[in-house]
Write a protein that holds these residues in place. Structure first.
Motif, mmCIF file in Angstrom:
data_model
loop_
_atom_site.group_PDB
_atom_site.id
_atom_site.type_symbol
_atom_site.label_atom_id
_atom_site.label_comp_id
_atom_site.label_asym_id
_atom_site.label_seq_id
_atom_site.Cartn_x
_atom_site.Cartn_y
_atom_site.Cartn_z
ATOM 1 N N GLY A 1 -61.967 -10.875 24.403
ATOM 2 C CA GLY A 1 -60.743 -11.815 24.171
ATOM 3 C C GLY A 1 -61.514 -13.109 23.423
ATOM 4 N N PHE A 2 -62.394 -12.911 22.739
ATOM 5 C CA PHE A 2 -63.184 -14.106 21.700
ATOM 6 C C PHE A 2 -62.229 -14.118 20.562
ATOM 7 N N ALA A 3 -62.414 -15.273 19.875
ATOM 8 C CA ALA A 3 -61.922 -15.331 18.274
ATOM 9 C C ALA A 3 -62.571 -15.449 17.282
ATOM 10 N N VAL A 4 -62.196 -14.881 16.172
ATOM 11 C CA VAL A 4 -63.185 -14.703 14.864
ATOM 12 C C VAL A 4 -63.227 -16.447 14.531
ATOM 13 N N LYS A 5 -64.567 -16.615 14.460
ATOM 14 C CA LYS A 5 -64.917 -17.951 13.624
ATOM 15 C C LYS A 5 -65.260 -17.665 12.176
ATOM 16 N N ALA A 6 -65.914 -16.695 11.937
ATOM 17 C CA ALA A 6 -66.170 -16.647 10.383
ATOM 18 C C ALA A 6 -66.486 -15.051 10.230
ATOM 19 N N ASP A 7 -65.830 -14.550 9.165
ATOM 20 C CA ASP A 7 -66.215 -13.264 8.786
ATOM 21 C C ASP A 7 -65.961 -13.149 7.250
ATOM 22 N N PHE A 8 -67.337 -13.013 6.521
ATOM 23 C CA PHE A 8 -67.350 -12.882 5.146
ATOM 24 C C PHE A 8 -68.383 -11.978 4.691
ATOM 25 N N SER A 9 -68.481 -11.480 3.462
ATOM 26 C CA SER A 9 -69.469 -10.483 2.949
ATOM 27 C C SER A 9 -70.034 -11.234 1.764
ATOM 28 N N ASN A 10 -71.392 -10.710 1.614
ATOM 29 C CA ASN A 10 -71.883 -11.118 -0.178
ATOM 30 C C ASN A 10 -72.660 -9.635 -0.251
ATOM 31 N N GLY A 11 -72.114 -8.861 -0.905
ATOM 32 C CA GLY A 11 -72.774 -7.343 -1.239
ATOM 33 C C GLY A 11 -72.885 -6.832 0.083
ATOM 34 N N PRO A 12 -73.825 -6.400 0.491
ATOM 35 C CA PRO A 12 -73.876 -5.477 1.745
ATOM 36 C C PRO A 12 -74.176 -6.165 2.943
ATOM 37 N N PHE A 13 -74.361 -7.519 2.903
ATOM 38 C CA PHE A 13 -74.409 -8.453 3.961
ATOM 39 C C PHE A 13 -73.140 -9.046 4.415
ATOM 40 N N ARG A 14 -72.766 -8.996 5.856
ATOM 41 C CA ARG A 14 -71.708 -9.458 6.475
ATOM 42 C C ARG A 14 -72.121 -10.615 7.235
ATOM 43 N N TRP A 15 -71.516 -11.630 7.284
ATOM 44 C CA TRP A 15 -71.714 -12.753 8.384
ATOM 45 C C TRP A 15 -70.452 -12.765 9.090
ATOM 46 N N LEU A 16 -70.580 -12.496 10.403
ATOM 47 C CA LEU A 16 -69.798 -12.293 11.377
ATOM 48 C C LEU A 16 -69.879 -13.247 12.695
ATOM 49 N N THR A 17 -69.211 -14.207 12.783
ATOM 50 C CA THR A 17 -69.176 -14.889 14.270
ATOM 51 C C THR A 17 -67.924 -14.989 14.927
ATOM 52 N N VAL A 18 -67.996 -14.933 16.352
ATOM 53 C CA VAL A 18 -66.995 -15.020 17.312
ATOM 54 C C VAL A 18 -67.272 -16.508 18.338
ATOM 55 N N THR A 19 -66.272 -16.982 18.828
ATOM 56 C CA THR A 19 -66.527 -18.084 19.495
ATOM 57 C C THR A 19 -65.325 -17.846 20.794
ATOM 58 N N SER A 20 -65.547 -18.626 21.806
ATOM 59 C CA SER A 20 -64.830 -18.686 22.974
ATOM 60 C C SER A 20 -63.652 -19.375 22.601
#
Length: 130
Positions: free
Chosen positions: A25-44
Motif C-alpha cells: 500500500g505504499f505510494a510511488v514517490k519517484a520513478d524515472f530512468s536514465n538509460g539502463p538506470f532506474r531511480w524508483l522510490t516509494v513512501t508511506s
C-alpha cells in the motif's frame, strides 16, 4: 539531521513496484530512468513527504551477494512499524502477501515477517504498550 532515504535491493524493479504499492500500500514517490538506470522510490501514504524507500536493482555483484546472504539467514532487509500488526497482516495476506511468520509476540513487541517476492524478508513490528 534526519534520514530522508534508505534502500532495499530487489531482483526485479517492476515486481518490487507492484509488491510495495499493490500489496503493502505504499505510494510511488519517484520513478524515472536514465538509460539502463532506474531511480524508483516509494513512501508511506501516511507520510508522503517522509522517508523514501529506494527499490534498488541488485545488479551489483556485492549487492546481490548481500541480499541473498541475509535472506538465507532469515534476516529482514527492512523493518516497518505499525500500530496494529494483526490488522496489517490480514490486509496484506488478503492482497496476496506471503508471510514467513504470522504475528508473534516477542520481548517488547509483536512481529510478523513476509517475503517481498523480490529477494527480501520484511519484518512488520508493533511495539508493546507499557
Amino acid at each position: 539531521m534526519k534520514i530522508k532515504l534508505t534502500s532495499v535491493y530487489v531482483d526485479n524493479q517492476d515486481n518490487a513496484l507492484r509488491f510495495y504499492t499493490d500489496v503493502l500500500g505504499f505510494a510511488v514517490k519517484a520513478d524515472f530512468s536514465n538509460g539502463p538506470f532506474r531511480w524508483l522510490t516509494v513512501t508511506s501514504p501516511d507520510e508522503p513527504d517522509g522517508t523514501e524507500l529506494q527499490l534498488a536493482l541488485n545488479d551489483n555483484p556485492a549487492a546481490k551477494a548481500y541480499q541473498q546472504a541475509i535472506f538465507k539467514q532469515g534476516q529482514p532487509a527492512l523493518m516497518l512499524f505499525t500500530d496494529d500488526v494483526k490488522s496489517d497482516y490480514e490486509r496484506i495476506k488478503g492482497r496476496g502477501g506471503s508471510f514467513a511468520m504470522a504475528p508473534t509476540e516477542v520481548t517488547g513487541s509483536t512481529i510478523a515477517q513476509l517475503n517481498d517476492s523480490c529477494g527480501n524478508l520484511i519484518q512488520i513490528t508493533q511495539l508493546a504498550r507499557w
